[in-house]
Scaffold this active site. Sequence first.
Site, mmCIF file in Angstrom:
data_model
loop_
_atom_site.group_PDB
_atom_site.id
_atom_site.type_symbol
_atom_site.label_atom_id
_atom_site.label_comp_id
_atom_site.label_asym_id
_atom_site.label_seq_id
_atom_site.Cartn_x
_atom_site.Cartn_y
_atom_site.Cartn_z
ATOM 1 N N ASP A 28 0.824 -1.222 0.000
ATOM 2 C CA ASP A 28 0.000 0.000 0.000
ATOM 3 C C ASP A 28 0.854 1.267 0.000
ATOM 4 O OD1 ASP A 28 -2.355 1.413 0.016
ATOM 5 O OD2 ASP A 28 -2.656 1.262 2.183
ATOM 6 N N GLY A 29 0.277 2.336 -0.537
ATOM 7 C CA GLY A 29 0.916 3.655 -0.484
ATOM 8 C C GLY A 29 1.465 4.130 -1.829
ATOM 9 N N ARG A 32 0.028 7.717 -2.764
ATOM 10 C CA ARG A 32 0.600 8.812 -1.967
ATOM 11 C C ARG A 32 2.065 9.039 -2.319
ATOM 12 N NH1 ARG A 32 -1.266 6.304 3.434
ATOM 13 N NH2 ARG A 32 -1.781 4.624 1.993
ATOM 14 N N TRP A 33 2.771 7.962 -2.628
ATOM 15 C CA TRP A 33 4.174 8.083 -3.055
ATOM 16 C C TRP A 33 4.241 8.962 -4.306
ATOM 17 C CZ3 TRP A 33 6.827 7.040 -7.544
ATOM 18 C CH2 TRP A 33 8.225 6.928 -7.457
ATOM 19 N N HIS A 45 2.150 3.069 -8.937
ATOM 20 C CA HIS A 45 1.951 1.624 -9.119
ATOM 21 C C HIS A 45 3.139 1.018 -9.876
ATOM 22 C CE1 HIS A 45 -1.915 2.088 -7.402
ATOM 23 N NE2 HIS A 45 -2.473 2.691 -8.435
ATOM 24 N N THR A 74 -11.239 -6.575 -4.006
ATOM 25 C CA THR A 74 -12.556 -6.506 -4.675
ATOM 26 C C THR A 74 -13.153 -5.108 -4.499
ATOM 27 O OG1 THR A 74 -13.464 -7.559 -2.672
ATOM 28 C CG2 THR A 74 -13.181 -8.957 -4.601
ATOM 29 N N GLU A 75 -12.651 -4.341 -3.533
ATOM 30 C CA GLU A 75 -13.133 -2.968 -3.317
ATOM 31 C C GLU A 75 -12.402 -1.972 -4.233
ATOM 32 O OE1 GLU A 75 -12.422 -5.119 -0.683
ATOM 33 O OE2 GLU A 75 -14.567 -5.491 -0.475
ATOM 34 N N LEU A 139 9.863 -21.087 -3.526
ATOM 35 C CA LEU A 139 8.953 -20.110 -2.922
ATOM 36 C C LEU A 139 7.609 -20.056 -3.664
ATOM 37 C CD1 LEU A 139 8.524 -17.535 -1.049
ATOM 38 C CD2 LEU A 139 9.510 -16.211 -2.941
ATOM 39 N N ARG A 196 2.300 -4.405 6.578
ATOM 40 C CA ARG A 196 1.574 -3.356 5.854
ATOM 41 C C ARG A 196 2.332 -2.052 5.959
ATOM 42 N NH1 ARG A 196 -4.816 -1.875 5.135
ATOM 43 N NH2 ARG A 196 -4.438 -0.505 3.374
ATOM 44 N N ARG A 202 -4.905 -1.137 9.270
ATOM 45 C CA ARG A 202 -6.129 -1.937 9.096
ATOM 46 C C ARG A 202 -5.860 -3.076 8.125
ATOM 47 N NH1 ARG A 202 -7.735 3.280 7.069
ATOM 48 N NH2 ARG A 202 -7.240 3.463 4.861
ATOM 49 N N GLU A 215 1.176 -12.437 13.280
ATOM 50 C CA GLU A 215 1.843 -11.277 13.874
ATOM 51 C C GLU A 215 1.805 -10.121 12.870
ATOM 52 O OE1 GLU A 215 3.053 -11.044 16.947
ATOM 53 O OE2 GLU A 215 2.455 -13.125 17.374
HETATM 54 C C1 IPE Z 1 -5.575 -2.551 0.177
HETATM 55 O O1 IPE Z 1 -5.228 -1.223 0.052
HETATM 56 C C2 IPE Z 1 -5.512 -3.238 -1.149
HETATM 57 C C3 IPE Z 1 -4.197 -3.359 -1.758
HETATM 58 C C4 IPE Z 1 -3.070 -2.868 -1.294
HETATM 59 C C5 IPE Z 1 -4.151 -4.104 -2.967
HETATM 60 P P1 IPE Z 1 -6.295 -0.060 -0.142
HETATM 61 O O2 IPE Z 1 -5.520 1.178 -0.391
HETATM 62 O O3 IPE Z 1 -7.302 -0.454 -1.150
HETATM 63 O O4 IPE Z 1 -6.999 -0.030 1.285
HETATM 64 P P2 IPE Z 1 -7.828 1.111 2.001
HETATM 65 O O5 IPE Z 1 -8.854 1.611 1.033
HETATM 66 O O6 IPE Z 1 -6.861 2.181 2.372
HETATM 67 O O7 IPE Z 1 -8.402 0.447 3.196
HETATM 68 C C1 IPE Z 2 -1.741 0.204 -3.233
HETATM 69 O O1 IPE Z 2 -1.498 1.556 -3.291
HETATM 70 C C2 IPE Z 2 -2.049 -0.410 -4.569
HETATM 71 C C3 IPE Z 2 -3.444 -0.812 -4.745
HETATM 72 C C4 IPE Z 2 -4.390 -0.667 -3.864
HETATM 73 C C5 IPE Z 2 -3.793 -1.395 -6.009
HETATM 74 P P1 IPE Z 2 -2.676 2.616 -3.284
HETATM 75 O O2 IPE Z 2 -3.087 2.877 -4.694
HETATM 76 O O3 IPE Z 2 -3.770 2.200 -2.377
HETATM 77 O O4 IPE Z 2 -1.937 3.891 -2.702
HETATM 78 P P2 IPE Z 2 -2.522 4.937 -1.686
HETATM 79 O O5 IPE Z 2 -3.003 4.171 -0.493
HETATM 80 O O6 IPE Z 2 -3.630 5.650 -2.388
HETATM 81 O O7 IPE Z 2 -1.359 5.814 -1.371
HETATM 82 MG MG MG Z 3 -4.085 2.470 -0.412
#
Ligand code: IPE
Ligand code: IPE
Ligand code: MG
Length: 250
Positions: A28-29, A32-33, A45, A74-75, A139, A196, A202, A215
């Site tokens: 994740d992130g 924002r990066w 990405h 899925t969201e 792996l 995470r 979360r 953990e």
């Molecule tokens: C969870 O991250 C899904 C993936 C990293 C693939 P999200 O960015 O979708 O999660 P929320 O919306 O912050 O909970």
């Molecule tokens: C995780 O990074 C990748 C996917 C959810 C596909 P995000 O796209 O959720 O990045 P942020 O959380 O918006 O920074």
């Molecule tokens: Mg995200």
Amino acid sequence: MSLHPKEKELYQKLDLQSIPHHVAIIMDGNGRWARKRGLPRIAGHRAGVNSLRETIRAADQVGVKILTLYTFSTENWKRPSKEVRFLMKLPEEYLSKEIDELCAKNVCIKQMGEMEGLPEHTRNAIEDAMDKTAENTGLIVNFALNYGSRGEIVRAVKKISRLASGGSINEEDITEEMISRFLYSGGQPDPDLLIRPSGELRLSNFLLWQMAYTEFWFSETYWPDFKKEDFLQAILDYQKRNRRYGGLTK
Ligand code: IPE
Ligand code: IPE
Ligand code: MG
């Protein structure tokens, strides 16, 4: 093994006898990066793929057996169609570039999630990678793509209910072990460690059943900045945890 001084220092501290068998990561992130650099989200990405490559190498080097990577939930279909289209192109772009190295490392690729919901080109790329690596014994890398944990549990319940109404099982046959078996992860042990990055604390619908005793390790780093040393640090911290499973320390 090519390691930077900081990585080498961490690597030497690791107890190679107690490496987590199964590590799950919420990558994740990325968005924002990219925003921090004035770039479009998709640049984040793309940059995240480098962390993915490094993490697979690190997991392989330290002897992790299963790596489960949250790639698309899925969201995540709620996102702008341009971003979703890009994310659906990324697996084929990634796999076509990396498949040789993955095969050389004896990595076995698996998919966790609903294949049906994916565009055909994405599905083909994953099926192709699964076929090419099916016999590999190293792996295991599970890509959780179009994955949602609640949906996964509903799917398992439906399958079990079909067996029950068809008379092939009785109510008392339904056990935790059976439910685990009907999940996408069926047959694999639960994650020992969840990582995470990005500062979110979360689960975002990831492996809810499987992570009963996992953990958790969180960091502020955005996924594209996540390096081998972050992965090693997470394992090192994991090795200091005291896993009791509700019992008492011996
Ligand atoms: C969870 O991250 C899904 C993936 C990293 C693939 P999200 O960015 O979708 O999660 P929320 O919306 O912050 O909970
Ligand atoms: C995780 O990074 C990748 C996917 C959810 C596909 P995000 O796209 O959720 O990045 P942020 O959380 O918006 O920074
Ligand atoms: Mg995200």
